[in-house]
Structure formats: C-alpha cells, structure tokens
Design an enzyme around this catalytic site. Structure first.
Site, mmCIF file in Angstrom:
data_model
loop_
_atom_site.group_PDB
_atom_site.id
_atom_site.type_symbol
_atom_site.label_atom_id
_atom_site.label_comp_id
_atom_site.label_asym_id
_atom_site.label_seq_id
_atom_site.Cartn_x
_atom_site.Cartn_y
_atom_site.Cartn_z
ATOM 1 N N ASP A 193 -18.954 1.340 17.174
ATOM 2 C CA ASP A 193 -17.586 1.359 17.695
ATOM 3 C C ASP A 193 -17.599 0.716 19.082
ATOM 4 O OD1 ASP A 193 -15.049 2.038 18.768
ATOM 5 O OD2 ASP A 193 -14.929 3.786 17.457
ATOM 6 N N ASP B 32 -10.032 3.438 -1.425
ATOM 7 C CA ASP B 32 -8.757 4.150 -1.532
ATOM 8 C C ASP B 32 -7.610 3.218 -1.145
ATOM 9 O OD1 ASP B 32 -7.104 6.508 -1.839
ATOM 10 O OD2 ASP B 32 -6.930 6.570 0.347
ATOM 11 N N GLU C 276 -1.165 -3.518 -2.545
ATOM 12 C CA GLU C 276 -1.031 -2.229 -3.227
ATOM 13 C C GLU C 276 0.295 -2.165 -3.963
ATOM 14 O OE1 GLU C 276 -1.746 0.758 -0.225
ATOM 15 O OE2 GLU C 276 -3.844 0.200 -0.045
ATOM 16 N N HIS D 248 -4.661 5.027 -2.766
ATOM 17 C CA HIS D 248 -4.251 5.329 -1.385
ATOM 18 C C HIS D 248 -3.782 6.790 -1.242
ATOM 19 C CE1 HIS D 248 -2.796 3.205 2.499
ATOM 20 N NE2 HIS D 248 -3.127 4.458 2.747
ATOM 21 N N ILE D 249 -4.686 7.701 -1.613
ATOM 22 C CA ILE D 249 -4.323 9.128 -1.585
ATOM 23 C C ILE D 249 -5.085 9.892 -0.486
ATOM 24 C CG2 ILE D 249 -3.575 9.308 -3.985
ATOM 25 C CD1 ILE D 249 -6.388 10.462 -4.638
ATOM 26 N N GLY D 250 -5.694 9.152 0.453
ATOM 27 C CA GLY D 250 -6.472 9.817 1.502
ATOM 28 C C GLY D 250 -5.695 10.922 2.218
HETATM 29 P P1 NAD Z 1 -8.708 6.433 15.540
HETATM 30 O O1 NAD Z 1 -7.885 5.551 16.390
HETATM 31 O O2 NAD Z 1 -8.966 7.836 15.989
HETATM 32 O O3 NAD Z 1 -10.139 5.745 15.262
HETATM 33 C C1 NAD Z 1 -10.314 4.388 15.019
HETATM 34 C C2 NAD Z 1 -11.598 3.976 15.725
HETATM 35 O O4 NAD Z 1 -11.902 2.620 15.354
HETATM 36 C C3 NAD Z 1 -11.496 4.013 17.256
HETATM 37 O O5 NAD Z 1 -12.528 4.827 17.792
HETATM 38 C C4 NAD Z 1 -11.651 2.555 17.675
HETATM 39 O O6 NAD Z 1 -12.351 2.410 18.889
HETATM 40 C C5 NAD Z 1 -12.470 2.008 16.500
HETATM 41 N N1 NAD Z 1 -12.427 0.559 16.371
HETATM 42 C C6 NAD Z 1 -11.402 -0.296 16.620
HETATM 43 N N2 NAD Z 1 -11.794 -1.560 16.392
HETATM 44 C C7 NAD Z 1 -13.082 -1.504 15.976
HETATM 45 C C8 NAD Z 1 -14.036 -2.478 15.560
HETATM 46 N N3 NAD Z 1 -13.743 -3.782 15.557
HETATM 47 N N4 NAD Z 1 -15.258 -2.054 15.167
HETATM 48 C C9 NAD Z 1 -15.579 -0.743 15.153
HETATM 49 N N5 NAD Z 1 -14.722 0.231 15.568
HETATM 50 C C10 NAD Z 1 -13.505 -0.155 15.957
HETATM 51 O O7 NAD Z 1 -8.024 6.425 14.105
HETATM 52 P P2 NAD Z 1 -8.243 7.471 12.913
HETATM 53 O O8 NAD Z 1 -7.247 8.559 13.013
HETATM 54 O O9 NAD Z 1 -9.686 7.825 12.823
HETATM 55 O O10 NAD Z 1 -7.806 6.555 11.670
HETATM 56 C C11 NAD Z 1 -8.558 5.396 11.329
HETATM 57 C C12 NAD Z 1 -7.805 4.582 10.292
HETATM 58 O O11 NAD Z 1 -7.764 5.289 9.063
HETATM 59 C C13 NAD Z 1 -6.317 4.340 10.610
HETATM 60 O O12 NAD Z 1 -6.128 3.238 11.457
HETATM 61 C C14 NAD Z 1 -5.711 4.090 9.252
HETATM 62 O O13 NAD Z 1 -5.703 2.711 8.994
HETATM 63 C C15 NAD Z 1 -6.690 4.777 8.302
HETATM 64 N N6 NAD Z 1 -6.045 5.894 7.565
HETATM 65 C C16 NAD Z 1 -6.017 5.843 6.207
HETATM 66 C C17 NAD Z 1 -5.401 6.869 5.493
HETATM 67 C C18 NAD Z 1 -5.367 6.879 3.974
HETATM 68 O O14 NAD Z 1 -4.413 7.391 3.425
HETATM 69 N N7 NAD Z 1 -6.358 6.375 3.288
HETATM 70 C C19 NAD Z 1 -4.779 7.925 6.176
HETATM 71 C C20 NAD Z 1 -4.859 7.952 7.561
HETATM 72 C C21 NAD Z 1 -5.477 6.933 8.258
#
Ligand code: NAD
Length: 319
Positions: free
Chosen positions: A177, A262, A267, A285-287
């Site tokens: 990260d 997911d 989609e 996409h049910i995360g």
């Molecule tokens: P968050 O902001 O807490 O964490 C994201 C992390 O990614 C941060 O620590 C950031 O520094 C890091 N990051 C950014 N660019 C990067 C890169 N190039 N390389 C490595 N790390 C990098 O967000 P979160 O709450 O953990 O959510 C993460 C993602 O999960 C969301 O952006 C969303 O797209 C996805 N999500 C999916 C679902 C689903 O239904 N499947 C639901 C919620 C969130």
C-alpha cells in the site's frame, strides 16, 4: 426561559431527496422525518431535488451534476466505492459528496474469506459435481489456508479486516500500500511488502484498493508473469482492477490455480469464458449484500446527508 418557539421542521421538510438505487427502511425512516423522499430508478427531475442517494448502479456524471445544480446540494453514496460519481465535477460545481465507508467493511472481509475457502477446497465445483450425481472425491483435493502467505494489495479498512481474520486461520499476511506510513502495516497485522515481492511470494493474493486511474488494470499481463505459479487471486474490490483477458489466459495456462471474482469490468458480465472457467469462483457483486451492511449503510448515509443539508460538520465528505 423555555425552548425557542416555532418548530424548525417546517423549513426542514422543504428538502426534497431522491433515491435511485433503493435504500433500507432504517435509512428511509430517518430521511422521512426531515424531508420529502421520492424513490425512482432514474434521474428524471433531479434538478427539483436538494439531495440524491445512490448505491453503485446510478452514474452521477459531470452532466448530471451541472444540470441538477444549483438546487442539488448533496449526493450520498450508501456504501464505500465512489467510482460512479464524478468527484472532480462535484467539487467544481459545488455539490457535496458523502459516503458510508464503515458500513460494509466486515461483510466484504467475510465474503473475501468465503471466496478464499471456496477456492482452497473447491467447494462450488464439488457442489456442482455432486448435483450431477458424481462422487469425484479423489479429484477434489484442496489445500489448507493455514501456513500459506496471503498478499493483500490495499491495506485499508477491508484489507486490514481481512488480515485479522486470515491471521486467525494461521495465514501469514503481507501487504502492499504506497499510501500507508511504514509503521502502520504491522499495526494492521501485515508485514510490509513491495508490489513485485508480494506477487512473487503470495499463495493467495487479494485486492482491496479503490478503482482510480492509478489502479485501473493494475493486475495485467506483466503482473500475471510475476505471480507465483499455482497462486490463487481474489478480487472483491472493483471490476477493472484485474485485466480479465489476462486472467483468463492465466487460468487456461494453469499459471493460476484458481481465481475468485465478486466484481467485473461490465456488470452483469453474462456467461463469458471467464465466468464459465472451472477454476473461477464467481459471485454477482454481493460483497456488501448482507442485512447488517445494508442496514448500516442506509443509517449512516441518511444521517450524513441530513448533516450536509443542515450545514453541520461531516464525518465522511469525499468531495
Ligand atoms: P479504504 O480506503 O479503507 O482502503 C483502500 C486502501 O487502498 C487504502 O489504504 C489506500 O491507501 C490503498 N491504495 C490506494 N491506491 C493503491 C495502490 N495503487 N496500491 C495499493 N494500495 C492502494 O477502502 P476500503 O473500505 O477498504 O474499501 C476498498 C474498496 O473495496 C473500495 O474502494 C471499493 O471499491 C471496494 N468495495 C467493494 C464492495 C463489494 O461489494 N464487493 C463493497 C465495499 C467496498
């Protein structure tokens, strides 16, 4: 002295809020106490609303925002990912954007773990084959998670929640990260790693980054060459992070033992060769699709939206 006379609800109820992707009852109840709430599945008449609530389906483009301002003041995303909202345009036009970033962390981390276990023990494949009347016990040999290395790309809320759960199963977690301070990795339960090192060392790789121009296609042909042969890849973050054509090639060549998705670039993806591949586990996409996450998202976004309309301090402003 008594309380000030004249209920503030009279002007408050003049707020009009449009909901286009649905919202759990808890959130609707909070909003209806203070505003006139309408639900529909498109953006027709948005210029007559003060606020808009969306999930991931509705695309809030620059054109949408500029034609709905100046009455539209706030857009709320009932969830985390804001890649369907043009944040730059919102900032420029003066529309506040808020989200509910804490609501789905546990659900997405648990779903990621479910996908890892499904991959390790080939549960969907075993289930399908038993339904066909087969008994392929010898072929359905799996692997244990315990003792394996999990590479987490993006050690934010969901990445760290996954690390806590994976450690409890005896996995060794490493993380990449670039936006995290060096001391923060171990506090979040992972050993810091470089990107190439993570790809080469991990038995399981899981993506938890937002979709941005920087992260789009971050696992492509070059990265699949760097991934340890026989590794398994999981993506519950966003379609577009993993190049799907290269993923299919990596599954077909056997370089990857399996993958779980997911989320997809488009989609729903339809019955593509990727979705139909025997070593792919796919979910629609049910995360965040749990009773708890949806309830939390609705509650949190309703409170944040009303705070934004009322000019109060905000917890989760993203634009
Ligand atoms: P968050 O902001 O807490 O964490 C994201 C992390 O990614 C941060 O620590 C950031 O520094 C890091 N990051 C950014 N660019 C990067 C890169 N190039 N390389 C490595 N790390 C990098 O967000 P979160 O709450 O953990 O959510 C993460 C993602 O999960 C969301 O952006 C969303 O797209 C996805 N999500 C999916 C679902 C689903 O239904 N499947 C639901 C919620 C969130």
């Amino acid at each position: 002295m008594g309380r000030p006379s004249g209920p503030p609800t009279r002007w408050a109820l003049s707020w009009r809020i449009l909901i286009t992707d649905g919202l759990e009852e808890d959130g609707l109840t909070i909003l209806r106490r203070r505003a006139d709430v309408a639900e529909q599945d498109d953006l027709t008449g948005l210029e007559h609303f003060d606020a808009l609530v969306v999930r991931g389906r509705t695309r809030v483009t620059s054109g949408v925002l500029s034609s709905a301002a100046p009455r539209l003041k706030v857009v709320g995303r009932a969830g985390v990912g804001v890649d369907n909202i043009d944040l730059e345009a919102a900032g420029r036009i003066g529309v506040i954007v808020v989200n509910a970033p804490l609501a789905s962390t546990t659900s997405v981390a648990e779903h990621t773990l479910a996908l890892m276990l499904s991959l390790a023990r080939r549960i969907p494949d075993a289930d399908r084959s038993l339904r066909r009347g087969e008994w392929r016990k010898a072929e359905l040999e799996g692997v244990e998670l315990s003792g394996r290395t999990l590479g987490i790309i993006g050690v934010g809320r969901i990445g760290s929640a996954l690390a806590a759960r994976a450690r409890a199963l005896g996995m060794h977690c490493i993380g990449f990260d670039p936006h995290l301070a060096p001391g923060e990795f171990r506090r979040r339960g992972v050993d810091p790693s470089g990107f190439a090192e993570l790809l080469g060392l991990s038995d399981f790789i899981s993506l938890h980054v937002p979709l941005t121009p920087e992260t789009q296609g971050m696992i492509g042909p070059r990265e699949f060459e760097m991934i340890r042969p026989g590794a398994r890849l999981i993506c519950t973050a966003r379609g577009g992070l993993v190049d799907e054509a290269s993923l299919l090639s990596a599954l077909e060549s056997g370089r990857l033992a399996g993958a779980a998705l997911d989320v997809f670039a488009h989609e729903p993806p339809g019955p593509t060769s990727l979705v139909s591949h025997p070593n792919l586990v796919a979910t629609p996409h049910i995360g965040a699709q749990t009773i708890e996450a949806q309830r939390r998202a609705a509650h949190d976004i309703a409170e944040e939206l009303l705070a934004a309309l009322g000019g109060q301090p905000l917890r989760w402003r993203v634009a």
